[in-house]
Scaffold this motif. Sequence first.
Motif, PDB file in Angstrom:
ATOM      1  N   THR A  26       0.984  -1.573  -0.452  1.00 37.62           N
ATOM      2  CA  THR A  26       0.133  -0.021   0.083  1.00 37.62           C
ATOM      3  C   THR A  26       1.028   1.274   0.343  1.00 37.62           C
ATOM      4  OG1 THR A  26      -1.698  -1.035   0.976  1.00 37.62           O
ATOM      5  CG2 THR A  26      -1.363   1.492   1.054  1.00 37.62           C
ATOM      6  N   TRP A  27       1.841   1.275   0.525  1.00 43.26           N
ATOM      7  CA  TRP A  27       3.069   2.512   0.973  1.00 43.26           C
ATOM      8  C   TRP A  27       3.426   2.507  -0.480  1.00 43.26           C
ATOM      9  CZ3 TRP A  27       8.400   2.050   1.830  1.00 43.26           C
ATOM     10  CH2 TRP A  27       9.115   3.142   2.060  1.00 43.26           C
ATOM     11  N   ARG A  28       3.866   1.908  -1.328  1.00 46.76           N
ATOM     12  CA  ARG A  28       4.846   2.040  -2.260  1.00 46.76           C
ATOM     13  C   ARG A  28       3.857   2.467  -3.652  1.00 46.76           C
ATOM     14  NH1 ARG A  28       9.567   2.888  -3.138  1.00 46.76           N
ATOM     15  NH2 ARG A  28       9.577   1.436  -4.302  1.00 46.76           N
ATOM     16  N   MET A  29       2.464   1.851  -3.805  1.00 48.96           N
ATOM     17  CA  MET A  29       1.899   2.110  -4.598  1.00 48.96           C
ATOM     18  C   MET A  29       1.467   3.584  -5.430  1.00 48.96           C
ATOM     19  SD  MET A  29       1.355  -0.672  -6.489  1.00 48.96           S
ATOM     20  CE  MET A  29       3.005  -1.410  -6.205  1.00 48.96           C
ATOM     21  N   ARG A  30       1.942   4.848  -6.580  1.00 51.78           N
ATOM     22  CA  ARG A  30       1.771   4.954  -6.772  1.00 51.78           C
ATOM     23  C   ARG A  30       0.451   5.744  -6.417  1.00 51.78           C
ATOM     24  NH1 ARG A  30       4.228   2.505 -12.310  1.00 51.78           N
ATOM     25  NH2 ARG A  30       2.299   2.104 -12.626  1.00 51.78           N
ATOM     26  N   THR A  33      -5.572   3.289  -6.211  1.00 55.28           N
ATOM     27  CA  THR A  33      -6.033   2.670  -7.059  1.00 55.28           C
ATOM     28  C   THR A  33      -5.403   1.005  -6.352  1.00 55.28           C
ATOM     29  OG1 THR A  33      -5.993   3.134  -8.565  1.00 55.28           O
ATOM     30  CG2 THR A  33      -7.891   3.282  -7.895  1.00 55.28           C
ATOM     31  N   GLN A  34      -4.358   1.012  -6.720  1.00 55.08           N
ATOM     32  CA  GLN A  34      -3.082   0.643  -6.962  1.00 55.08           C
ATOM     33  C   GLN A  34      -3.261  -0.077  -5.414  1.00 55.08           C
ATOM     34  OE1 GLN A  34       0.209   2.056  -8.476  1.00 55.08           O
ATOM     35  NE2 GLN A  34      -0.489   1.774 -10.879  1.00 55.08           N
ATOM     36  N   SER A  35      -3.345   0.533  -4.485  1.00 56.17           N
ATOM     37  CA  SER A  35      -3.019   0.715  -3.521  1.00 56.17           C
ATOM     38  C   SER A  35      -4.188  -0.769  -2.959  1.00 56.17           C
ATOM     39  CB  SER A  35      -2.715   1.497  -1.992  1.00 56.17           C
ATOM     40  OG  SER A  35      -1.853   2.205  -2.621  1.00 56.17           O
ATOM     41  N   LEU A  36      -5.091  -0.443  -3.206  1.00 55.80           N
ATOM     42  CA  LEU A  36      -6.600  -1.135  -2.810  1.00 55.80           C
ATOM     43  C   LEU A  36      -6.028  -2.872  -2.811  1.00 55.80           C
ATOM     44  CD1 LEU A  36      -9.912   0.849  -4.290  1.00 55.80           C
ATOM     45  CD2 LEU A  36      -8.642   0.313  -2.416  1.00 55.80           C
ATOM     46  N   HIS A  37      -5.344  -3.539  -3.819  1.00 58.10           N
ATOM     47  CA  HIS A  37      -5.097  -3.663  -3.997  1.00 58.10           C
ATOM     48  C   HIS A  37      -3.863  -5.136  -3.291  1.00 58.10           C
ATOM     49  CE1 HIS A  37      -6.025  -2.779  -8.546  1.00 58.10           C
ATOM     50  NE2 HIS A  37      -6.511  -4.195  -8.788  1.00 58.10           N
ATOM     51  N   PHE A  38      -3.635  -4.543  -2.301  1.00 59.94           N
ATOM     52  CA  PHE A  38      -2.552  -4.333  -1.062  1.00 59.94           C
ATOM     53  C   PHE A  38      -3.315  -4.916   0.013  1.00 59.94           C
ATOM     54  CE2 PHE A  38       0.398  -3.850  -4.756  1.00 59.94           C
ATOM     55  CZ  PHE A  38       1.395  -5.000  -4.384  1.00 59.94           C
ATOM     56  N   ILE A  39      -4.228  -4.402   0.180  1.00 57.16           N
ATOM     57  CA  ILE A  39      -4.998  -4.142   1.446  1.00 57.16           C
ATOM     58  C   ILE A  39      -6.283  -5.467   1.498  1.00 57.16           C
ATOM     59  CG2 ILE A  39      -6.958  -3.376   3.069  1.00 57.16           C
ATOM     60  CD1 ILE A  39      -6.601  -0.686   1.254  1.00 57.16           C
TER      61      ILE A  39
END
Length: 118
Positions: A26-30, A33-39
């Motif tokens: 979550t921290w590394r995504m730009r 919406t990309q961060s949502l995948h890691f949650i």
Amino acid sequence: MTAWTLAQAVLLGIVVLSCWLGVLGTWRMRDATQSLHFITLPATAGAVALTAAVFIATGNGITAWKTVLIAIVMITLNSVGMHASARAFRARQLGHWEPRNGDSFEWVRAGVEEEPGK
């Protein structure tokens, strides 16, 4: 150390690892919406591993089945929450959430037949 204790430790290690991987991803995504995948990682893999660890620790009892229910609720609500969050991010970014003709993804309109060969 018994095999059951080792299995519990491994499963709880998977829970901790999935949570940390979710945080780092979550921290590394730009963008959001990309961060949502890691949650999703701690909410699914972590919940399943924790449920298995509780089953090993307590056996087939009411505590274990409550943990199963909580895991099912977490996985279900995670899907709903991610969809609603993605829609909110899209609405904030574009000013609308409906797909439009100039969008950069494929979508199919209801009731429109696709021509052969396309």
